[in-house]
Enzyme design. Sequence first.
Site: not given
Length: 394
Positions: A127, A208, A243
């Site tokens: 990312w 993460d 999310k």
Amino acid sequence: MFETLQKATLDKIFVLMAEYAADPRTNKIDLGVGVYKDPQNNTPIMTAVKKAEQRILDTAKTKTYKGVVGNKEFSQAIVDLTLGGTVDAARIRCVNGNGGTGALMNLLFVLGRARPKGRIFISDPTWPNHIPLAENANLTVSSYPYFDAATRKVDFDAMMRVIDSLGSDDIVLLHGCCHNPTGANLTHEQWDIVVASLKRTGAFPLVDLAYLGFGDGIDEDAYGTRKVASELPECMIAFSASKNFGLYRERAGVSIAIAKDSATADIVSSQMQNVIRGTISQTPDHGAEVVRVILEDKELRAEWAAELKGMRERMKRLRVKLADAIRRKSNSKDFDFIAEHSGMFSLLGLPGDVVQKLKTEDGVYMINDSRINVAGIPEDRVDELADYLLRAAG
Ligand code: LMR
């Protein structure tokens, strides 16, 4: 004052989001920024979230500060969800983060204090925001190979050659599940091997965890994180509720630190609180409180879990539909990997000029490394999208 400044490079994901919004074409297709989309191409507020918000609106009596650690009950609920009771609570400390990014920032800043200019190994690719976050925390970014562009699977041997070579001062950033951008993930057996390696070398894991529940289910997706947390003496986990609760702009996240004992955990906690106070002072609470209300209430929690399951299954279905359409049209299995990946993303492996052409000629938006957000695949136009991709791939 400003004459010394040069234009900074802006994050490609949000540049693309703005370009998509400004494109007047009505048939454009958004496979860019990682937000969930329903069949109407909207990013809805989850029903459990709406209900929790109403409850908060009806019962909240104050907006006073919560304190630097944030909403403790939210953090506890996330620790329970994420770790499932696998770690002794005396060794765990949490602070809230400003979303998953803020959660990462708190942890990385503390790591940058523990090992100034220390090496952090990040998957290649990753990312894009991982890199500036680590650099801003006074860490030195290195990488480990992750993706085999030919097979579209994890290049585990290459990854382990680097992971096995790390020392006890090194940090390794692992994607807990649903790897962003590739969509290729470690198997449970591969997680076991990674954790055994970290045990041997003493390298420090930072996980993460931004897509818990978007892959195969909460417990399945938490396997690697739980393995790391329960078998190693120290680790950190950045949890995002952006999310899986659809709370993107509300910025709800948790920084979780696990130390070898309670006294060390207190020191880490003081450092995390010091980072928050010296940067944003307090974290936003609305999203955190929404998640707390949902997770502490049996009915709302069940409703949320069912909705999350529906989102996950829809993404899987879209993967299969696109891969099937491409196979049918091209008589080749070249894009079958889309159905084999999991989570929100797949990396298609298209060159930058092809990605650019798809955008300008066909109105198909994806990140310039050819990452697609599978939730953006329009279910009623899968054949059309397959045609665009096949033509682009030549
Ligand atoms: C993404 O990867 O598209 C999302 O996580 C949004 C972001 O913050 O980059």
